[in-house]
Design a protein around this motif. Structure first.
Motif, short mmCIF file in Angstrom:
data_model
loop_
_atom_site.label_atom_id
_atom_site.label_comp_id
_atom_site.label_asym_id
_atom_site.label_seq_id
_atom_site.Cartn_x
_atom_site.Cartn_y
_atom_site.Cartn_z
N ALA A 17 53.64 42.94 48.74
CA ALA A 17 53.85 44.15 47.95
C ALA A 17 53.23 44.04 46.56
N ASP A 18 53.09 42.81 46.06
CA ASP A 18 52.55 42.62 44.71
C ASP A 18 51.04 42.86 44.63
N LEU A 19 50.37 42.91 45.79
CA LEU A 19 48.92 43.14 45.77
C LEU A 19 48.56 44.50 45.17
N ALA A 20 49.52 45.40 45.12
CA ALA A 20 49.27 46.70 44.49
C ALA A 20 48.84 46.54 43.03
N GLU A 21 49.22 45.40 42.41
CA GLU A 21 48.82 45.15 41.02
C GLU A 21 47.30 45.03 40.86
N LEU A 22 46.59 44.77 41.97
CA LEU A 22 45.14 44.52 41.89
C LEU A 22 44.31 45.78 42.08
N ALA A 23 44.95 46.88 42.41
CA ALA A 23 44.22 48.07 42.86
C ALA A 23 43.34 48.69 41.79
N THR A 24 43.70 48.48 40.52
CA THR A 24 43.00 49.23 39.45
C THR A 24 42.29 48.32 38.46
N LEU A 25 42.10 47.05 38.81
CA LEU A 25 41.59 46.09 37.83
C LEU A 25 40.07 46.00 37.76
N ASP A 26 39.35 46.61 38.70
CA ASP A 26 37.90 46.43 38.70
C ASP A 26 37.29 47.06 37.46
N ASN A 27 36.15 46.47 37.04
CA ASN A 27 35.54 46.88 35.78
C ASN A 27 34.03 46.83 35.97
N ALA A 28 33.33 47.84 35.49
CA ALA A 28 31.89 47.92 35.72
C ALA A 28 31.12 46.85 34.96
N ASP A 29 31.69 46.35 33.87
CA ASP A 29 30.92 45.48 32.96
C ASP A 29 31.18 43.99 33.13
#
Ligand code: PGA
Length: 239
Positions: A17-29
């Motif tokens: 359930a904690d993997l939801a923390e990773l859903a928005t971390l991507d960064n273009a730079d």
């Protein structure tokens, strides 16, 4: 030169359930990586961040109950692995030679290894930090290392999980020293990534990222929640 890298290390934390923390971390730079417990790697493989293991065995397979090999990590979806984290060195007695063998196995499996080094408080107090760093660099990095398959993480043991952070001058001294040693030994030594790790938080990230030769961070406690890790990723992207 590698892209800057914000690397999280969940250690022995996290359920599916904690993997939801990773859903928005991507960064273009910048590159964003999270080194997960082995149980979560396959479930995380389609999330928009890179996934790493926290350790691997030096053999590809064999009678080693409870261990995990580098090809297994790659097969599950990992592209990175930590080697020689201080908790592996202290909890499991891993030596520099073990770390070099694990790192070589990671390279053979196509993984990028993040080799962790750093001094204890007693070493820092004794004034022999750079000597210890030299020994760790010489004996933990295999000859198969390139700027493409290897990153160094400088993590003072006394700063891990303690809230204590070296001064920026102390970080600068060790990072410049690591850079010089890499450049002496490897033709592409000027291009290796060199992370800082140990109590990195949103509040201190920007000043750490401004230190010469710091190309990112290895973050433990503050990588578990997107609300904590996201601002560190943003600070790296702004640096
Ligand atoms: P910390 O851990 O950020 O919780 O200090 C860093 C690490 O062990 O990699």
């Amino acid at each position: 030169m590698r892209r800057k890298l914000a690397a999280g290390n969940w250690k022995m934390h996290g359920l599916r359930a904690d993997l939801a923390e990773l859903a928005t971390l991507d960064n273009a730079d910048v590159d964003v990586l999270v080194c997960l417990p082995a149980t979560l790697i396959a479930a995380a493989r389609d999330l928009p961040v890179s996934i790493g293991g926290q350790d691997c065995h030096s053999a590809t397979h064999g009678a080693h109950t409870g261990d995990i090999s580098a090809p297994m990590l790659a097969d599950a979806g990992a592209t990175y692995v930590l080697t020689g984290h201080s908790e592996r060195r202290s909890d499991h007695g891993e030596t520099d030679a073990d770390v070099a063998a694990k790192t070589q196995a990671a390279h053979a499996a196509g993984l990028t290894a993040i080799i962790c080094i750093g001094e204890t408080l007693a070493i820092r107090a004794a004034g022999t930090t750079l000597d210890i760093i030299d020994g760790q660099l010489a004996a933990s990095i295999p000859d198969s290392a390139t700027d493409d398959n290897t990153i160094i993480a400088y993590e003072p043991v006394w700063a891990i999980g303690t809230g204590k952070v070296p001064s920026t001058d102390q970080i600068a001294e060790v990072h410049a020293h690591i850079r010089a040693r890499l450049a002496e030994r490897f033709a592409d030594g000027a291009d290796f990534g060199i992370l800082y790790g140990g109590s990195v938080k949103a509040g201190n990230a920007a000043e750490i990222f401004a230190v010469p030769h710091v190309t990112g961070a290895l973050v433990g406690g503050a990588s578990l929640k997107a609300a904590d890790f996201g601002p560190i990723v943003a600070a790296l992207a702004a640096s």
